[in-house]
Design a protein around this motif. Structure first.
Motif, PDB file in Angstrom:
ATOM      1  N   ASN A   1     -26.344   0.825 -21.049  1.00 61.61           N
ATOM      2  CA  ASN A   1     -27.153  -0.352 -20.751  1.00 61.61           C
ATOM      3  C   ASN A   1     -26.379  -1.418 -19.973  1.00 61.61           C
ATOM      4  OD1 ASN A   1     -30.048  -0.316 -21.992  1.00 61.61           O
ATOM      5  ND2 ASN A   1     -28.747   0.797 -23.425  1.00 61.61           N
ATOM      6  N   ASN A   2     -27.016  -2.574 -19.818  1.00 58.33           N
ATOM      7  CA  ASN A   2     -26.500  -3.596 -18.910  1.00 58.33           C
ATOM      8  C   ASN A   2     -25.167  -4.174 -19.385  1.00 58.33           C
ATOM      9  OD1 ASN A   2     -28.537  -4.802 -20.872  1.00 58.33           O
ATOM     10  ND2 ASN A   2     -27.507  -6.667 -20.163  1.00 58.33           N
ATOM     11  N   ASN A   3     -24.309  -4.405 -18.393  1.00 64.08           N
ATOM     12  CA  ASN A   3     -23.011  -5.053 -18.571  1.00 64.08           C
ATOM     13  C   ASN A   3     -22.095  -4.299 -19.522  1.00 64.08           C
ATOM     14  OD1 ASN A   3     -21.520  -7.329 -17.507  1.00 64.08           O
ATOM     15  ND2 ASN A   3     -21.431  -8.119 -19.588  1.00 64.08           N
ATOM     16  N   VAL A   4     -22.238  -2.996 -19.586  1.00 67.80           N
ATOM     17  CA  VAL A   4     -21.301  -2.160 -20.339  1.00 67.80           C
ATOM     18  C   VAL A   4     -20.073  -1.920 -19.475  1.00 67.80           C
ATOM     19  CG1 VAL A   4     -20.914   0.161 -21.261  1.00 67.80           C
ATOM     20  CG2 VAL A   4     -23.030  -1.058 -21.784  1.00 67.80           C
ATOM     21  N   TYR A   5     -18.906  -1.967 -20.093  1.00 69.05           N
ATOM     22  CA  TYR A   5     -17.657  -1.645 -19.396  1.00 69.05           C
ATOM     23  C   TYR A   5     -17.071  -0.377 -19.994  1.00 69.05           C
ATOM     24  CZ  TYR A   5     -12.804  -1.803 -17.846  1.00 69.05           C
ATOM     25  OH  TYR A   5     -11.584  -1.478 -17.318  1.00 69.05           O
ATOM     26  N   VAL A   6     -16.886   0.637 -19.140  1.00 68.85           N
ATOM     27  CA  VAL A   6     -16.223   1.882 -19.531  1.00 68.85           C
ATOM     28  C   VAL A   6     -14.891   1.924 -18.802  1.00 68.85           C
ATOM     29  CG1 VAL A   6     -16.364   4.390 -19.567  1.00 68.85           C
ATOM     30  CG2 VAL A   6     -18.445   3.024 -19.877  1.00 68.85           C
ATOM     31  N   ALA A   7     -13.810   1.835 -19.542  1.00 71.17           N
ATOM     32  CA  ALA A   7     -12.457   1.760 -18.978  1.00 71.17           C
ATOM     33  C   ALA A   7     -12.006   3.129 -18.453  1.00 71.17           C
ATOM     34  CB  ALA A   7     -11.494   1.237 -20.036  1.00 71.17           C
ATOM     35  N   PRO A   8     -10.841   3.193 -17.789  1.00 71.72           N
ATOM     36  CA  PRO A   8     -10.350   4.473 -17.284  1.00 71.72           C
ATOM     37  C   PRO A   8     -10.076   5.490 -18.398  1.00 71.72           C
ATOM     38  CG  PRO A   8      -9.219   2.658 -16.193  1.00 71.72           C
ATOM     39  CD  PRO A   8     -10.012   2.062 -17.312  1.00 71.72           C
ATOM     40  N   ASN A   9     -10.215   6.767 -18.028  1.00 71.08           N
ATOM     41  CA  ASN A   9      -9.853   7.893 -18.893  1.00 71.08           C
ATOM     42  C   ASN A   9     -10.674   7.962 -20.178  1.00 71.08           C
ATOM     43  OD1 ASN A   9      -7.644   8.826 -17.163  1.00 71.08           O
ATOM     44  ND2 ASN A   9      -6.615   6.951 -17.805  1.00 71.08           N
ATOM     45  N   VAL A  10     -11.942   7.624 -20.057  1.00 73.51           N
ATOM     46  CA  VAL A  10     -12.887   7.760 -21.166  1.00 73.51           C
ATOM     47  C   VAL A  10     -13.689   9.042 -20.968  1.00 73.51           C
ATOM     48  CG1 VAL A  10     -14.994   6.790 -22.182  1.00 73.51           C
ATOM     49  CG2 VAL A  10     -13.060   5.292 -21.632  1.00 73.51           C
ATOM     50  N   SER A  11     -13.972   9.744 -22.066  1.00 75.62           N
ATOM     51  CA  SER A  11     -14.822  10.940 -22.021  1.00 75.62           C
ATOM     52  C   SER A  11     -16.067  10.702 -22.854  1.00 75.62           C
ATOM     53  CB  SER A  11     -14.061  12.159 -22.567  1.00 75.62           C
ATOM     54  OG  SER A  11     -14.914  13.289 -22.615  1.00 75.62           O
TER      55      SER A  11
ATOM     56  N   GLY B   1     -23.458  -0.197 -35.484  1.00 77.44           N
ATOM     57  CA  GLY B   1     -24.337  -1.338 -35.298  1.00 77.44           C
ATOM     58  C   GLY B   1     -23.786  -2.380 -34.339  1.00 77.44           C
ATOM     59  N   ASP B   2     -24.604  -3.380 -34.059  1.00 79.58           N
ATOM     60  CA  ASP B   2     -24.224  -4.458 -33.144  1.00 79.58           C
ATOM     61  C   ASP B   2     -22.956  -5.172 -33.631  1.00 79.58           C
ATOM     62  OD1 ASP B   2     -26.573  -3.859 -31.812  1.00 79.58           O
ATOM     63  OD2 ASP B   2     -27.657  -5.624 -32.547  1.00 79.58           O
TER      64      ASP B   2
ATOM     65  N   TYR C   1     -26.466   6.827 -26.849  1.00 79.95           N
ATOM     66  CA  TYR C   1     -26.984   5.521 -26.418  1.00 79.95           C
ATOM     67  C   TYR C   1     -25.874   4.495 -26.589  1.00 79.95           C
ATOM     68  CZ  TYR C   1     -29.908   1.287 -26.325  1.00 79.95           C
ATOM     69  OH  TYR C   1     -30.448   0.061 -26.030  1.00 79.95           O
ATOM     70  N   ILE C   2     -25.643   3.693 -25.541  1.00 79.08           N
ATOM     71  CA  ILE C   2     -24.639   2.627 -25.572  1.00 79.08           C
ATOM     72  C   ILE C   2     -25.325   1.325 -25.187  1.00 79.08           C
ATOM     73  CG2 ILE C   2     -22.447   1.792 -24.641  1.00 79.08           C
ATOM     74  CD1 ILE C   2     -21.731   4.730 -24.039  1.00 79.08           C
ATOM     75  N   GLY C   3     -25.330   0.359 -26.092  1.00 77.41           N
ATOM     76  CA  GLY C   3     -26.066  -0.878 -25.914  1.00 77.41           C
ATOM     77  C   GLY C   3     -25.394  -1.870 -24.992  1.00 77.41           C
ATOM     78  N   ALA C   4     -26.096  -2.950 -24.701  1.00 78.57           N
ATOM     79  CA  ALA C   4     -25.667  -3.960 -23.730  1.00 78.57           C
ATOM     80  C   ALA C   4     -24.386  -4.664 -24.174  1.00 78.57           C
ATOM     81  CB  ALA C   4     -26.779  -4.990 -23.537  1.00 78.57           C
ATOM     82  N   ASN C   5     -23.558  -5.001 -23.186  1.00 76.44           N
ATOM     83  CA  ASN C   5     -22.341  -5.790 -23.392  1.00 76.44           C
ATOM     84  C   ASN C   5     -21.306  -5.100 -24.276  1.00 76.44           C
ATOM     85  OD1 ASN C   5     -23.042  -8.244 -21.863  1.00 76.44           O
ATOM     86  ND2 ASN C   5     -24.635  -8.481 -23.429  1.00 76.44           N
ATOM     87  N   THR C   6     -21.417  -3.797 -24.386  1.00 72.27           N
ATOM     88  CA  THR C   6     -20.445  -3.020 -25.156  1.00 72.27           C
ATOM     89  C   THR C   6     -19.304  -2.603 -24.240  1.00 72.27           C
ATOM     90  OG1 THR C   6     -21.886  -2.262 -26.925  1.00 72.27           O
ATOM     91  CG2 THR C   6     -20.179  -0.736 -26.224  1.00 72.27           C
TER      92      THR C   6
ATOM     93  N   VAL D   1     -20.528  -4.116 -28.926  1.00 72.18           N
ATOM     94  CA  VAL D   1     -19.556  -3.329 -29.691  1.00 72.18           C
ATOM     95  C   VAL D   1     -18.292  -3.175 -28.855  1.00 72.18           C
ATOM     96  CG1 VAL D   1     -19.087  -1.045 -30.666  1.00 72.18           C
ATOM     97  CG2 VAL D   1     -21.341  -2.098 -30.962  1.00 72.18           C
ATOM     98  N   SER D   2     -17.136  -3.203 -29.510  1.00 77.73           N
ATOM     99  CA  SER D   2     -15.866  -2.881 -28.862  1.00 77.73           C
ATOM    100  C   SER D   2     -15.314  -1.613 -29.489  1.00 77.73           C
ATOM    101  CB  SER D   2     -14.848  -4.015 -29.042  1.00 77.73           C
ATOM    102  OG  SER D   2     -15.254  -5.183 -28.362  1.00 77.73           O
TER     103      SER D   2
END
Length: 225
Positions: free
Chosen positions: A58-68, A129-130, A78-83, A114-115
């Motif tokens: 979803n919106n404004n999600v950040y997936v850093a390098p070397n993530v699977s 959860g959130d 499902y990955i929620g907003a701002n996670t 979520v972090s």
């Protein structure tokens, strides 16, 4: 078959070898239909990361390098907003093991804000959860984690437990029974503040990285058409 125009909802183009690897799941006997990731245009998936299969980001999600993020067995994710999903995190799920969220069932469901910190493993079936913080090298597998909880580094949450909201899992703890989960204390203020600061920092990254690389550049900085 899925229309080619609908395959991937993202701002990426696979013409650059340093781009994220974003693809449908392979066709198998247990997943005979190809599903494509749905990635909001405001999200950012870093170079050298993989997003495979029926994954909603979803919106404004950040997936850093070397993530699977690999929904080729257990699915969907499902990955929620701002996670934020930090460097070296793995998301995977067991076949036909899902958690109900509303009227839908998911292998992995991660809420908003979520972090998931460096090197953590999130393995379905699970629900996070959130505003949960998942610490460095932590493992969450076959569990439900309530809103606002804090999982410290090297902790394990598993065996079908349900973590109540706003609970603190200490460093290195093994929460593998409901009795242990029910005995957890509330998140201390210093840990809550740490989680808030991690969120504040990481919520700036998607827009900043898009600005750095430009609308028509992949994450390595090379332009494409």
């Amino acid at each position: 078959m899925v229309d080619k125009k609908e395959k991937i909802t993202s701002s990426y183009n696979n013409s650059c070898c340093f781009e994220p690897f974003i693809s449908p799941n392979p066709i198998t006997s247990f997943n005979p239909v190809q599903r494509y990731p749905k990635i909001d245009k405001t999200a950012f998936v870093s170079q050298f990361s993989s997003v495979i299969g029926d994954v909603t980001i979803n919106n404004n999600v950040y997936v850093a390098p070397n993530v699977s993020i690999r929904a080729d067995e257990g699915t969907p994710f499902y990955i929620g907003a701002n996670t934020n999903i930090q460097d070296g995190v793995i998301l995977h799920g067991l076949l036909n093991r899902r958690i109900s969220v509303g009227s839908k069932r998911y292998s992995i469901f991660i809420g908003n804000q979520v972090s998931v910190a460096h090197g953590a493993l999130v393995h379905g079936p699970c629900f996070i959860g959130d505003k949960v913080f998942v610490g460095f090298n932590a493992i969450v597998y076959n569990a439900i984690v309530g809103k606002g909880s804090f999982i410290s580094y090297n902790a394990v949450v598993t065996n079908g437990v349900r973590i109540p909201p706003n609970r603190f899992i200490p460093p290195g703890a093994n929460i593998d029974s409901q009795e242990k989960a029910n005995a957890l204390s509330r998140v201390p203020e210093d840990s809550r503040e740490f989680a808030r600061e991690v969120q504040r920092v990481n919520q700036e990254f998607p827009a900043s990285y898009h600005l750095l690389f430009g609308e028509n550049r992949c994450s390595c900085g090379i332009s494409y058409d």
